[in-house]
Design a protein around this motif. Sequence first.
Motif, PDB file in Angstrom:
ATOM      1  N   ASP A  57     -49.602 109.919  64.902  1.00  0.00           N
ATOM      2  CA  ASP A  57     -50.463 110.066  66.064  1.00  0.00           C
ATOM      3  C   ASP A  57     -51.684 109.155  65.927  1.00  0.00           C
ATOM      4  O   ASP A  57     -52.811 109.547  66.226  1.00  0.00           O
ATOM      5  N   CYS A  58     -51.435 107.951  65.414  1.00  0.00           N
ATOM      6  CA  CYS A  58     -52.468 106.919  65.287  1.00  0.00           C
ATOM      7  C   CYS A  58     -51.746 105.572  65.269  1.00  0.00           C
ATOM      8  O   CYS A  58     -50.521 105.524  65.349  1.00  0.00           O
ATOM      9  N   ARG A  59     -52.479 104.494  65.160  1.00  0.00           N
ATOM     10  CA  ARG A  59     -51.847 103.165  65.225  1.00  0.00           C
ATOM     11  C   ARG A  59     -51.011 102.797  63.996  1.00  0.00           C
ATOM     12  O   ARG A  59     -49.882 102.352  64.139  1.00  0.00           O
ATOM     13  N   PRO A  60     -51.542 102.964  62.761  1.00  0.00           N
ATOM     14  CA  PRO A  60     -50.689 102.625  61.599  1.00  0.00           C
ATOM     15  C   PRO A  60     -49.467 103.540  61.537  1.00  0.00           C
ATOM     16  O   PRO A  60     -49.558 104.750  61.735  1.00  0.00           O
ATOM     17  N   GLY A  61     -48.325 102.930  61.271  1.00  0.00           N
ATOM     18  CA  GLY A  61     -47.074 103.691  61.248  1.00  0.00           C
ATOM     19  C   GLY A  61     -46.395 103.721  62.602  1.00  0.00           C
ATOM     20  O   GLY A  61     -45.245 104.138  62.712  1.00  0.00           O
ATOM     21  N   LYS A  62     -47.098 103.256  63.603  1.00  0.00           N
ATOM     22  CA  LYS A  62     -46.540 103.188  64.954  1.00  0.00           C
ATOM     23  C   LYS A  62     -46.621 101.735  65.437  1.00  0.00           C
ATOM     24  O   LYS A  62     -45.604 101.071  65.553  1.00  0.00           O
ATOM     25  N   PHE A  63     -47.811 101.253  65.680  1.00  0.00           N
ATOM     26  CA  PHE A  63     -47.982  99.914  66.254  1.00  0.00           C
ATOM     27  C   PHE A  63     -48.068  98.819  65.206  1.00  0.00           C
ATOM     28  O   PHE A  63     -47.909  97.656  65.509  1.00  0.00           O
ATOM     29  N   HIS A  64     -48.334  99.173  63.990  1.00  0.00           N
ATOM     30  CA  HIS A  64     -48.217  98.258  62.856  1.00  0.00           C
ATOM     31  C   HIS A  64     -47.876  99.085  61.617  1.00  0.00           C
ATOM     32  O   HIS A  64     -48.062 100.285  61.608  1.00  0.00           O
ATOM     33  N   ARG A  65     -47.278  98.430  60.647  1.00  0.00           N
ATOM     34  CA  ARG A  65     -46.873  99.045  59.378  1.00  0.00           C
ATOM     35  C   ARG A  65     -45.766 100.080  59.540  1.00  0.00           C
ATOM     36  O   ARG A  65     -45.620 100.985  58.722  1.00  0.00           O
ATOM     37  N   LEU A  66     -44.977  99.935  60.580  1.00  0.00           N
ATOM     38  CA  LEU A  66     -43.847 100.843  60.777  1.00  0.00           C
ATOM     39  C   LEU A  66     -42.902 100.797  59.584  1.00  0.00           C
ATOM     40  O   LEU A  66     -42.490 101.844  59.074  1.00  0.00           O
ATOM     41  N   ASP A  67     -42.547  99.620  59.121  1.00  0.00           N
ATOM     42  CA  ASP A  67     -41.617  99.519  57.991  1.00  0.00           C
ATOM     43  C   ASP A  67     -42.182 100.168  56.732  1.00  0.00           C
ATOM     44  O   ASP A  67     -41.442 100.785  55.960  1.00  0.00           O
ATOM     45  N   ASP A  68     -43.489 100.042  56.526  1.00  0.00           N
ATOM     46  CA  ASP A  68     -44.102 100.675  55.356  1.00  0.00           C
ATOM     47  C   ASP A  68     -43.930 102.191  55.415  1.00  0.00           C
ATOM     48  O   ASP A  68     -43.646 102.824  54.396  1.00  0.00           O
TER      49      ASP A  68
END
Length: 191
Positions: free
Chosen positions: A120-131
């Motif tokens: 429910d934030c940008r990291p893990g969604k809009f960037h760093r998804l693969d991480d």
Amino acid sequence: MDDRPWFRPAALDRILADADALGFALSCEERTGSLLATLAASKPGGRIAELGTGVGAGAAWLLHGMDAAARLETVEADPVPQAVAIRHLGDDERVTFVHEDADAWLDGYAGPPLSLAYVDCRPGKFHRLDDLLDLLEPGGLYVVDDLRPQATWPADHGPRVDTFLAHLPENPKLLATPTRWASGLVVGARL
């Protein structure tokens, strides 16, 4: 069909009242929360991560579905809304509150593979998804929300969502389903 939740976490009304008092308008939508509780219940003893605690509405739903052996680690960079979550949910031994930027958490996470990640934030969604996907166990669930236009979106957010949704089917690590339901969700499983 009436798709309103059939259950509510005990602390949810108090959390939402405090959110209103803070002027915090980004709490987890209730249908999304009900789904989170259901998905958490499907992971007995699971390791669950939430990126973006906010005031703790999503965490309350996740905890509602978790069994006694499951553990939730919820990450928030802003201590003001997270203090609401800690006040209402901090006595639950299954949850750990991390006051840290989600990018830093992704850099430093060294725990067991995750059974479920709610972003429910940008990291893990809009960037760093693969991480983030690399932290999920095979079959681990990936859930993101807030993909339908909302009054709280900044002007540049729509194109970010469009790009995320356009490229998600190309990711070989994830089988996912987008929905127009609730606030707009993607639910996926780690391949």
